[in-house]
Design an enzyme around this catalytic site. Structure first.
Site, PDB file in Angstrom:
ATOM      1  N   ARG A  55       0.837  -1.188   0.000  1.00 57.98           N
ATOM      2  CA  ARG A  55       0.000   0.000   0.000  1.00 57.98           C
ATOM      3  C   ARG A  55       0.881   1.250   0.000  1.00 57.98           C
ATOM      4  O   ARG A  55       2.009   1.228   0.497  1.00 57.98           O
ATOM      5  CB  ARG A  55      -0.920   0.022   1.227  1.00 57.98           C
ATOM      6  CG  ARG A  55      -1.824  -1.205   1.348  1.00 57.98           C
ATOM      7  CD  ARG A  55      -2.601  -1.170   2.658  1.00 57.98           C
ATOM      8  NE  ARG A  55      -3.500  -2.302   2.800  1.00 57.98           N
ATOM      9  CZ  ARG A  55      -3.190  -3.446   3.394  1.00 57.98           C
ATOM     10  NH1 ARG A  55      -1.970  -3.600   3.929  1.00 57.98           N
ATOM     11  NH2 ARG A  55      -4.076  -4.428   3.481  1.00 57.98           N
TER      12      ARG A  55
ATOM     13  N   LYS B 132      -1.961  -2.994   8.036  1.00 57.55           N
ATOM     14  CA  LYS B 132      -3.159  -2.653   8.796  1.00 57.55           C
ATOM     15  C   LYS B 132      -3.249  -3.517  10.053  1.00 57.55           C
ATOM     16  O   LYS B 132      -2.894  -4.696  10.044  1.00 57.55           O
ATOM     17  CB  LYS B 132      -4.404  -2.861   7.936  1.00 57.55           C
ATOM     18  CG  LYS B 132      -4.560  -1.832   6.818  1.00 57.55           C
ATOM     19  CD  LYS B 132      -5.869  -2.026   6.091  1.00 57.55           C
ATOM     20  CE  LYS B 132      -6.096  -0.942   5.043  1.00 57.55           C
ATOM     21  NZ  LYS B 132      -7.387  -1.100   4.334  1.00 57.55           N
TER      22      LYS B 132
ATOM     23  N   HIS C 210      -2.986   2.427  -5.729  1.00 55.84           N
ATOM     24  CA  HIS C 210      -3.852   1.261  -5.534  1.00 55.84           C
ATOM     25  C   HIS C 210      -3.971   0.457  -6.825  1.00 55.84           C
ATOM     26  O   HIS C 210      -4.044  -0.767  -6.803  1.00 55.84           O
ATOM     27  CB  HIS C 210      -5.235   1.714  -5.066  1.00 55.84           C
ATOM     28  CG  HIS C 210      -6.139   0.584  -4.677  1.00 55.84           C
ATOM     29  ND1 HIS C 210      -5.883  -0.241  -3.606  1.00 55.84           N
ATOM     30  CD2 HIS C 210      -7.301   0.127  -5.231  1.00 55.84           C
ATOM     31  CE1 HIS C 210      -6.849  -1.139  -3.507  1.00 55.84           C
ATOM     32  NE2 HIS C 210      -7.713  -0.944  -4.490  1.00 55.84           N
TER      33      HIS C 210
ATOM     34  N   ARG D 149      -0.936  -1.642  -7.157  1.00 54.43           N
ATOM     35  CA  ARG D 149      -1.058  -2.783  -6.231  1.00 54.43           C
ATOM     36  C   ARG D 149      -1.928  -3.863  -6.859  1.00 54.43           C
ATOM     37  O   ARG D 149      -1.593  -5.047  -6.821  1.00 54.43           O
ATOM     38  CB  ARG D 149      -1.656  -2.280  -4.914  1.00 54.43           C
ATOM     39  CG  ARG D 149      -2.000  -3.334  -3.867  1.00 54.43           C
ATOM     40  CD  ARG D 149      -2.416  -2.602  -2.588  1.00 54.43           C
ATOM     41  NE  ARG D 149      -3.152  -3.414  -1.652  1.00 54.43           N
ATOM     42  CZ  ARG D 149      -2.603  -4.186  -0.721  1.00 54.43           C
ATOM     43  NH1 ARG D 149      -1.287  -4.291  -0.649  1.00 54.43           N
ATOM     44  NH2 ARG D 149      -3.349  -4.863   0.127  1.00 54.43           N
TER      45      ARG D 149
ATOM     46  N   HIS E 271      -3.510  -9.188   3.336  1.00 53.39           N
ATOM     47  CA  HIS E 271      -4.935  -9.296   3.623  1.00 53.39           C
ATOM     48  C   HIS E 271      -5.162 -10.239   4.798  1.00 53.39           C
ATOM     49  O   HIS E 271      -4.528 -11.297   4.887  1.00 53.39           O
ATOM     50  CB  HIS E 271      -5.686  -9.826   2.403  1.00 53.39           C
ATOM     51  CG  HIS E 271      -5.816  -8.823   1.301  1.00 53.39           C
ATOM     52  ND1 HIS E 271      -6.003  -9.166  -0.012  1.00 53.39           N
ATOM     53  CD2 HIS E 271      -5.756  -7.460   1.322  1.00 53.39           C
ATOM     54  CE1 HIS E 271      -6.068  -8.082  -0.760  1.00 53.39           C
ATOM     55  NE2 HIS E 271      -5.925  -7.036   0.032  1.00 53.39           N
TER      56      HIS E 271
ATOM     57  N   TYR F 233     -10.336  -8.695  -4.316  1.00 47.79           N
ATOM     58  CA  TYR F 233      -9.383  -7.658  -4.705  1.00 47.79           C
ATOM     59  C   TYR F 233      -8.712  -7.986  -6.030  1.00 47.79           C
ATOM     60  O   TYR F 233      -8.269  -7.096  -6.744  1.00 47.79           O
ATOM     61  CB  TYR F 233      -8.340  -7.538  -3.598  1.00 47.79           C
ATOM     62  CG  TYR F 233      -7.402  -6.374  -3.711  1.00 47.79           C
ATOM     63  CD1 TYR F 233      -6.202  -6.506  -4.390  1.00 47.79           C
ATOM     64  CD2 TYR F 233      -7.707  -5.147  -3.151  1.00 47.79           C
ATOM     65  CE1 TYR F 233      -5.322  -5.446  -4.485  1.00 47.79           C
ATOM     66  CE2 TYR F 233      -6.833  -4.087  -3.239  1.00 47.79           C
ATOM     67  CZ  TYR F 233      -5.651  -4.244  -3.905  1.00 47.79           C
ATOM     68  OH  TYR F 233      -4.782  -3.180  -4.000  1.00 47.79           O
TER      69      TYR F 233
END
Length: 329
Positions: free
Chosen positions: A180, A204, A275, A278, A301, A310
């Protein structure tokens, strides 16, 4: 009353100041939970709190249009009717399906926490229905377009301009790793392991992962660090891998602009930011034979379902797998 959208900035602060003391205390406790227990980013914490404040402001008793008057609201009044009324007001104000789904998820997170802490007698969140968001995957580069993009970045850096060297390292790393843009801008020099050609990324939820990068990205990164970075370093500069023109850590907005401009110069390429790179990286990995679990690990993820949404697999690849594996293909 405040507008039905998500409050921001000063409006957010004013709303918190107008809440009754018990509600303010509960919100402070919820903020600590999100920051310390769930280890969410400051941006994500603000988003959660903004949605909760929007909900509480909707529940408040009507007051005169004086922003200094207290909001009359109690957490115990937060029930399914209040949640549905809030979402209905947002929908009437023009909120999209994606926005409604996100706000509903934020509300359910809060009501679950408030019930566990005893602020609510029962959790109304599981009964709250919201429209499913339309998932629109970003466009991707074809592999030949990605090659054109990298060659253009290399050509731009040929004369050794520090910014051009940095921008080449930026696009190479984004495409090589699929990380990211926030993760890229947060990279520090000790996060790079040159001997193994990997970077350590904090994603994250505070989840750390190790992501490999290839020889072209290694060359671009090495040249930036050897020839370009020293020209931008200032007293007090952080040990960030990528620096801005004034010597500070590279801003995500600048990184997005760099990618948009670089992709815009590729003939036939769809407009995209980091993005999109990615997503392109993940798609090309799948097209090259990588399995979903591997791509899930590389992208960071939490669940395989996210990776499946995705990424997408070309029809040709699906046919090839079917031909190789099905006994009656």
């Amino acid at each position: 009353m405040p507008p039905p959208g998500r409050p921001r900035g000063r409006e957010l602060l004013r709303l918190r100041e107008r809440l009754p003391a018990p509600v303010t205390a509960a919100l402070a406790e919820y903020e600590r939970h999100l920051s310390l227990e769930r280890d969410l980013s400051a941006h994500t914490v603000r988003a959660y709190l903004s949605d909760v404040l929007s909900l509480l402001a909707h529940m408040a008793e009507p007051v005169a249009e004086d922003d200094d008057q207290p909001l009359q609201v109690e957490l115990t009044a937060l029930d399914l009717t209040a949640l549905r009324s809030w979402l209905a007001q947002l929908r009437t104000a023009g909120a999209s399906r994606t926005t409604l789904a996100r706000r509903a998820a934020a509300a359910r997170t809060f009501t679950a926490w408030a019930t566990r802490r005893g602020y609510l007698p029962a959790d109304p969140g599981p009964m709250l229905m919201a429209p499913r968001p339309h998932r629109v995957l970003p466009g991707v580069l074809r592999q030949d377009q990605a090659d054109t993009l990298m060659r253009a970045a290399e050509s731009g850096a040929a004369e050794g301009d520090p910014i051009a060297l940095r921008d080449q390292a930026l696009v190479e790393l984004l495409y090589a790793t699929g990380i990211r843009v926030s993760e890229l801008c947060a990279l520090d020099l000790p996060d790079i392991d040159y001997s193994a050609r990997v970077i350590r990324v904090l994603g994250k939820g505070g989840r750390q992962r190790t992501v490999p990068f290839g020889v072209p990205a290694e060359k671009a990164l090495s040249r930036w660090l050897d020839e370009g970075r020293s020209a931008l370093v200032r007293p007090g500069s952080p040990e960030a891998v990528l620096l801005g023109a004034r010597g500070g850590r590279l801003d995500q907005r600048t990184a997005r602009r760099v990618v948009h401009e670089a992709v815009g110069a590729v003939p036939g390429a769809v407009d995209m930011g980091p993005h999109g790179l990615r997503h392109s990286a993940a798609t090309h990995l799948l097209e090259g034979g990588a399995d979903l679990r591997t791509v899930q690990e590389l992208l960071g993820h939490a669940t395989l379902a996210t990776t499946q949404l995705y990424t997408h697999v070309t029809v040709e690849r699906l046919k090839a797998i079917h031909d190789r594996t099905h006994p009656r293909s």
